[in-house]
Design a protein around this motif. Structure first.
Motif, PDB file in Angstrom:
ATOM      1  N   ASP A   7       0.609  -1.170   0.153  1.00 47.99           N
ATOM      2  CA  ASP A   7      -0.789  -0.050  -0.071  1.00 47.99           C
ATOM      3  C   ASP A   7       0.695   1.173  -0.008  1.00 47.99           C
ATOM      4  O   ASP A   7       1.988   1.576   0.718  1.00 47.99           O
ATOM      5  CB  ASP A   7      -0.887  -0.049   1.212  1.00 47.99           C
ATOM      6  N   ALA A   8       0.531   2.395  -1.099  1.00 52.60           N
ATOM      7  CA  ALA A   8       1.345   3.477  -1.101  1.00 52.60           C
ATOM      8  C   ALA A   8      -0.057   5.084  -0.831  1.00 52.60           C
ATOM      9  O   ALA A   8      -1.313   4.862  -0.519  1.00 52.60           O
ATOM     10  CB  ALA A   8       2.081   3.873  -2.206  1.00 52.60           C
ATOM     11  N   CYS A   9       0.747   5.699   0.233  1.00 52.98           N
ATOM     12  CA  CYS A   9       0.120   6.974  -0.027  1.00 52.98           C
ATOM     13  C   CYS A   9      -0.892   7.504  -0.733  1.00 52.98           C
ATOM     14  O   CYS A   9       0.722   7.669  -2.132  1.00 52.98           O
ATOM     15  CB  CYS A   9       0.885   8.006   0.743  1.00 52.98           C
ATOM     16  N   PRO A  10      -1.230   8.178  -1.494  1.00 54.14           N
ATOM     17  CA  PRO A  10      -1.954   8.065  -2.908  1.00 54.14           C
ATOM     18  C   PRO A  10      -1.205   9.607  -3.349  1.00 54.14           C
ATOM     19  O   PRO A  10      -1.585  10.475  -4.490  1.00 54.14           O
ATOM     20  CB  PRO A  10      -3.200   8.861  -2.271  1.00 54.14           C
ATOM     21  N   ASN A  11      -1.144  10.424  -2.092  1.00 56.23           N
ATOM     22  CA  ASN A  11      -0.180  11.420  -3.040  1.00 56.23           C
ATOM     23  C   ASN A  11       1.821  10.802  -2.387  1.00 56.23           C
ATOM     24  O   ASN A  11       2.634  12.109  -2.696  1.00 56.23           O
ATOM     25  CB  ASN A  11      -0.183  12.571  -1.273  1.00 56.23           C
ATOM     26  N   ASP A  12       1.519  10.005  -2.776  1.00 53.53           N
ATOM     27  CA  ASP A  12       3.041   9.353  -3.289  1.00 53.53           C
ATOM     28  C   ASP A  12       4.319  10.370  -2.193  1.00 53.53           C
ATOM     29  O   ASP A  12       5.516  10.312  -2.405  1.00 53.53           O
ATOM     30  CB  ASP A  12       3.558  10.070  -4.363  1.00 53.53           C
ATOM     31  N   CYS A  13       3.728   9.853  -0.681  1.00 57.45           N
ATOM     32  CA  CYS A  13       4.842   9.972   0.092  1.00 57.45           C
ATOM     33  C   CYS A  13       5.004   9.049   0.953  1.00 57.45           C
ATOM     34  O   CYS A  13       6.298   9.272   1.353  1.00 57.45           O
ATOM     35  CB  CYS A  13       3.872  10.941   1.612  1.00 57.45           C
ATOM     36  N   VAL A  55      14.680  18.238   0.640  1.00 54.65           N
ATOM     37  CA  VAL A  55      14.017  17.722  -0.284  1.00 54.65           C
ATOM     38  C   VAL A  55      12.298  17.080   0.596  1.00 54.65           C
ATOM     39  O   VAL A  55      12.360  16.990   2.229  1.00 54.65           O
ATOM     40  CB  VAL A  55      13.925  16.263  -0.283  1.00 54.65           C
ATOM     41  N   SER A  56      11.332  17.374  -0.198  1.00 61.15           N
ATOM     42  CA  SER A  56       9.982  16.799   0.259  1.00 61.15           C
ATOM     43  C   SER A  56       8.928  15.873  -0.171  1.00 61.15           C
ATOM     44  O   SER A  56       8.854  16.431  -1.420  1.00 61.15           O
ATOM     45  CB  SER A  56       9.362  17.983   0.603  1.00 61.15           C
ATOM     46  N   GLN A  57       8.889  14.909   0.212  1.00 68.30           N
ATOM     47  CA  GLN A  57       8.066  13.839  -0.763  1.00 68.30           C
ATOM     48  C   GLN A  57       6.949  13.837  -1.031  1.00 68.30           C
ATOM     49  O   GLN A  57       6.187  14.536  -0.126  1.00 68.30           O
ATOM     50  CB  GLN A  57       8.325  12.346   0.466  1.00 68.30           C
ATOM     51  N   GLY A  58       6.584  13.111  -1.672  1.00 63.99           N
ATOM     52  CA  GLY A  58       4.924  13.750  -2.775  1.00 63.99           C
ATOM     53  C   GLY A  58       4.361  15.215  -2.833  1.00 63.99           C
ATOM     54  O   GLY A  58       5.274  15.551  -3.373  1.00 63.99           O
ATOM     55  N   LYS A  59       2.900  14.764  -3.859  1.00 65.19           N
ATOM     56  CA  LYS A  59       3.232  16.029  -4.384  1.00 65.19           C
ATOM     57  C   LYS A  59       2.227  17.057  -3.776  1.00 65.19           C
ATOM     58  O   LYS A  59       0.814  16.406  -3.171  1.00 65.19           O
ATOM     59  CB  LYS A  59       1.453  15.016  -5.532  1.00 65.19           C
ATOM     60  N   VAL A  60       1.998  18.140  -3.894  1.00 64.56           N
ATOM     61  CA  VAL A  60       0.928  18.811  -3.670  1.00 64.56           C
ATOM     62  C   VAL A  60      -0.491  18.622  -3.896  1.00 64.56           C
ATOM     63  O   VAL A  60      -1.040  18.037  -5.396  1.00 64.56           O
ATOM     64  CB  VAL A  60       1.541  20.043  -4.392  1.00 64.56           C
ATOM     65  N   GLN A  61      -1.553  18.401  -3.068  1.00 69.40           N
ATOM     66  CA  GLN A  61      -2.635  17.605  -3.253  1.00 69.40           C
ATOM     67  C   GLN A  61      -3.448  19.134  -4.272  1.00 69.40           C
ATOM     68  O   GLN A  61      -3.175  20.032  -4.027  1.00 69.40           O
ATOM     69  CB  GLN A  61      -3.522  18.263  -2.091  1.00 69.40           C
ATOM     70  N   ALA A  62      -4.213  18.993  -5.250  1.00 67.67           N
ATOM     71  CA  ALA A  62      -5.178  19.707  -5.827  1.00 67.67           C
ATOM     72  C   ALA A  62      -6.290  20.193  -5.000  1.00 67.67           C
ATOM     73  O   ALA A  62      -6.428  19.934  -4.119  1.00 67.67           O
ATOM     74  CB  ALA A  62      -5.717  18.771  -6.681  1.00 67.67           C
ATOM     75  N   VAL A  63      -6.324  21.376  -5.834  1.00 67.13           N
ATOM     76  CA  VAL A  63      -7.022  22.317  -4.789  1.00 67.13           C
ATOM     77  C   VAL A  63      -8.270  21.861  -5.172  1.00 67.13           C
ATOM     78  O   VAL A  63      -9.133  21.541  -6.606  1.00 67.13           O
ATOM     79  CB  VAL A  63      -7.127  24.497  -4.592  1.00 67.13           C
ATOM     80  N   GLY A  64      -9.470  20.838  -4.241  1.00 65.44           N
ATOM     81  CA  GLY A  64     -10.730  20.664  -4.501  1.00 65.44           C
ATOM     82  C   GLY A  64     -12.086  21.490  -4.851  1.00 65.44           C
ATOM     83  O   GLY A  64     -11.277  22.858  -4.374  1.00 65.44           O
ATOM     84  N   SER A  65     -13.098  20.928  -5.596  1.00 62.66           N
ATOM     85  CA  SER A  65     -14.367  22.514  -5.260  1.00 62.66           C
ATOM     86  C   SER A  65     -14.664  22.963  -5.222  1.00 62.66           C
ATOM     87  O   SER A  65     -14.680  22.128  -3.538  1.00 62.66           O
ATOM     88  CB  SER A  65     -15.383  21.901  -6.638  1.00 62.66           C
ATOM     89  N   LYS A  66     -15.412  23.824  -4.912  1.00 60.39           N
ATOM     90  CA  LYS A  66     -15.804  24.901  -3.598  1.00 60.39           C
ATOM     91  C   LYS A  66     -17.043  23.909  -3.127  1.00 60.39           C
ATOM     92  O   LYS A  66     -18.055  23.679  -3.853  1.00 60.39           O
ATOM     93  CB  LYS A  66     -16.641  25.936  -4.295  1.00 60.39           C
ATOM     94  N   ARG A  67     -17.069  23.980  -2.066  1.00 60.49           N
ATOM     95  CA  ARG A  67     -17.958  23.596  -1.037  1.00 60.49           C
ATOM     96  C   ARG A  67     -19.859  23.803  -1.254  1.00 60.49           C
ATOM     97  O   ARG A  67     -19.190  25.543  -0.555  1.00 60.49           O
ATOM     98  CB  ARG A  67     -17.570  23.464   0.690  1.00 60.49           C
ATOM     99  N   ARG A  68     -20.579  23.249  -1.143  1.00 57.95           N
ATOM    100  CA  ARG A  68     -21.770  24.459  -1.025  1.00 57.95           C
ATOM    101  C   ARG A  68     -22.369  25.089  -0.516  1.00 57.95           C
ATOM    102  O   ARG A  68     -21.756  24.192   1.222  1.00 57.95           O
ATOM    103  CB  ARG A  68     -23.119  23.517  -2.131  1.00 57.95           C
ATOM    104  N   ARG A  69     -23.303  26.052  -0.136  1.00 54.24           N
ATOM    105  CA  ARG A  69     -22.883  26.648   0.895  1.00 54.24           C
ATOM    106  C   ARG A  69     -23.864  25.833   2.147  1.00 54.24           C
ATOM    107  O   ARG A  69     -25.051  24.937   1.286  1.00 54.24           O
ATOM    108  CB  ARG A  69     -24.001  28.258   0.985  1.00 54.24           C
ATOM    109  N   GLY A  70     -24.018  25.651   2.989  1.00 55.70           N
ATOM    110  CA  GLY A  70     -24.913  24.891   4.250  1.00 55.70           C
ATOM    111  C   GLY A  70     -23.920  23.628   4.431  1.00 55.70           C
ATOM    112  O   GLY A  70     -24.283  22.360   5.054  1.00 55.70           O
TER     113      GLY A  70
END
Length: 560
Positions: A235-241, A535-550
């Motif tokens: 098993d691996a980290c989804p961000n390759d860390c 050196v920093s392992q892994g990739k920067v996570q992409a910014v997710g979509s905006k959360r709807r109000r409420g």
């Protein structure tokens, strides 16, 4: 000895053509007679063992290819008894069998394959039927299996039984195991899909009710799987860390980025968004898996088999009379390594490895979210005619997925690096020729990759103004005005001091080149440059979509 009672009984075939010039009519006519005889008596899937010096009876060829090979290369002058192509021996002893096959039958070949797979040299039995009564005794003699019934013991027992079981009552040509191996080989060679192969098995099972043929692809793989060496799932980290191995094997979150180890899905039709863990058969599914083919057991297998052991020692026993560079062993790198590490080179069984890397998409669809980035280990102890077909001796492979960034490949190389360290110290391995164990050592000496692959393996930036690893920081670059691409200058500095191009201004950049070539850096110089580089392992996570109000996000407990 009974060899004096054996004679060759076949219709006489004139073999004087073997010594004739290859362009003569006699040679061509004789070659056609040989091919007619070989394909009539020992062909397999429309191919025969090619006797040309390049193939050396090891590789199968079609009639056209074998004809071309034996026109370009001489027919073996000592091969006057066509043992591998159907000539038979008759026993004249009164009480003996009437006819004996000089070649090993399929049952013997399957038994040899089972014995090699489990590090057992084989049985010498005069009675073919006696095998069934001694399977348990054979299993107890396995060198590395404990006294208790283990998984390996049961697998060996099952394979021997499948190798002895007739495909159907009265069938002497195929056993259950030999037929399945042959059928699966066709699937792999012709690229038959799993679905099509499953349908073929179902059709064969319905058409031949008395034949012991697996009903499904799963059943077939379960049998064949016991012959080979499995790969490991890590098993691996989804961000390759990181990889979840060793002391981190039981973690459920990444130590670097905090991402969940498990695959998650969002429940719909709810104001509160809940990321729930995806499970299968009650077990959580990992978000990313590294499929790793271990190197050590595959190297050990080459020495455990008497057939491949000969090839692994070719680099020491093979001759090079003309002095040309025909194999890595003839190069200065190989010789310098032997002089520096005498303990390693003193044993001809020490393995020199080459690492090949490239990226390709196995599905032919660039939009697929899964990809293969293989890192392959190839042993270069082998003869050149085998090294040319590297796919036959792939020893180790790393297959991460889904798609991963190239600059994080060092995370996925960790299992391989650990094995290479063990191999440098030595690993106990069984020698099939001497019938005893020895310390097998191996060293990684070469890499085979394209320029982007260099960046993935070494971490060197292969784009921009400092892309040249030879020039290093001394590279001279210029950005083109209109295309905005990088142009590399200063190539005249590699010329001799008195070369006329060094003084030529008009044909180059308007300057006289009086500099020396860039200084070649040693390994210590490169390490000194890397000292202090963050050196920093892994990739920067992409910014997710905006959360709807409420809407709120609630993370469910991820403990399995």
């Amino acid at each position: 000895m009974v060899l004096s009672h054996l004679i060759i009984v076949i219709n006489y075939i004139d073999k004087n053509w073997i010594t004739k010039p290859r362009g003569s009519v006699e040679y061509r006519n004789g070659l056609n007679r040989f091919l007619d005889f070989a394909f009539a008596n020992s062909s397999s899937d429309g191919m025969i063992h090619c006797p040309c010096p390049l193939c050396g009876f090891r590789f199968f060829q079609t009639r056209e290819d074998a004809y071309d090979h034996l026109l370009m290369k001489p027919f073996p002058p000592n091969y006057t008894f066509w043992l591998h192509h159907g000539e038979r021996i008759v026993d004249e002893r009164p009480s003996g069998r009437e006819e004996l096959e000089p070649t090993i039958n399929s049952g013997d070949q399957i038994r040899d394959m089972v014995h090699d797979a489990f590090n057992f040299p084989g049985l010498q039995s005069d009675d073919e039927d006696s095998m069934n009564g001694h399977v348990e005794d054979v299993a107890e003699g396995l060198p590395y299996i404990s006294d208790e019934p283990s998984r390996e013991t049961r697998a060996f027992h099952d394979l021997l039984e499948d190798g002895e079981q007739e495909l159907y009552p009265g069938c002497s040509k195929f056993s259950k195991l030999s037929f399945l191996v042959r059928l699966y080989h066709i699937k792999c060679m012709c690229g038959v899909s799993d679905k099509a192969f499953g349908l073929i098995l179902e059709l064969l099972g319905d058409a031949f009710e008395h034949a012991v043929i697996p009903k499904t692809l799963h059943d077939a793989k379960r049998i064949i799987k016991k012959l080979g060496i499995e790969y490991k799932k890590i098993d691996a980290c989804p961000n390759d860390c990181m990889l979840y191995r060793g002391s981190d094997q039981d973690l459920s979150r990444c130590k670097q980025c905090g991402a969940s180890r498990w695959k998650q899905k969002t429940r719909k039709n709810s104001i509160i968004r809940i990321n729930a863990i995806v499970k299968k058969n009650g077990k959580p599914l990992p978000a990313k898996i590294l499929r790793y083919f271990p190197l050590i057991p595959r190297l050990q297998r080459l020495f455990m088999s008497s057939k491949t052991l000969v090839d692994m020692l070719w680099h020491k026993r093979g001759t090079n009379s003309d002095g040309f560079l025909r194999h890595p062993r003839d190069g200065e790198g190989w010789k310098a390594f032997d002089m520096r590490y005498t303990n390693f080179s003193g044993d001809p069984r020490s393995v020199r490895l080459a690492l090949a890397s490239d990226g390709f998409n196995p599905y032919g669809n660039l939009s697929s979210k899964y990809s293969i980035w293989p890192v392959i280990l190839i042993p270069y102890n082998l003869p050149p005619w085998i090294c040319m077909k590297q796919s036959n001796f792939i020893l180790s492979m790393i297959i991460p997925g889904p798609k991963m960034p190239g600059n994080d490949i060092d995370i996925y190389l960790q299992p391989l690096i650990d094995e290479l360290k063990q191999l440098w110290a030595g690993v106990d391995t069984y020698d099939a020729s001497e019938k005893k164990t020895f310390k097998m050592r191996a060293a990684l000496m070469w890499t085979i990759r394209d320029f982007p692959g260099l960046g993935n393996l070494s971490g060197w930036n292969t784009y921009g103004g400092r892309a040249c690893p030879t020039c290093n920081l001394d590279a001279e670059t210029r950005r083109l005005t209109f295309s905005q691409k990088w142009c590399y200058m200063g190539h005249r500095r590699f010329l001799n001091r008195d070369h006329r191009y060094r003084q030529d201004r008009s044909r180059f950049d308007g300057k006289v080149e009086d500099r020396s070539p860039p200084t070649k850096l040693t390994g210590r110089d490169v390490l000194r440059q890397l000292d202090g580089v963050p050196v920093s392992q892994g990739k920067v996570q992409a910014v997710g979509s905006k959360r709807r109000r409420g809407q709120q996000t609630v993370m469910q407990d991820e403990s399995p």
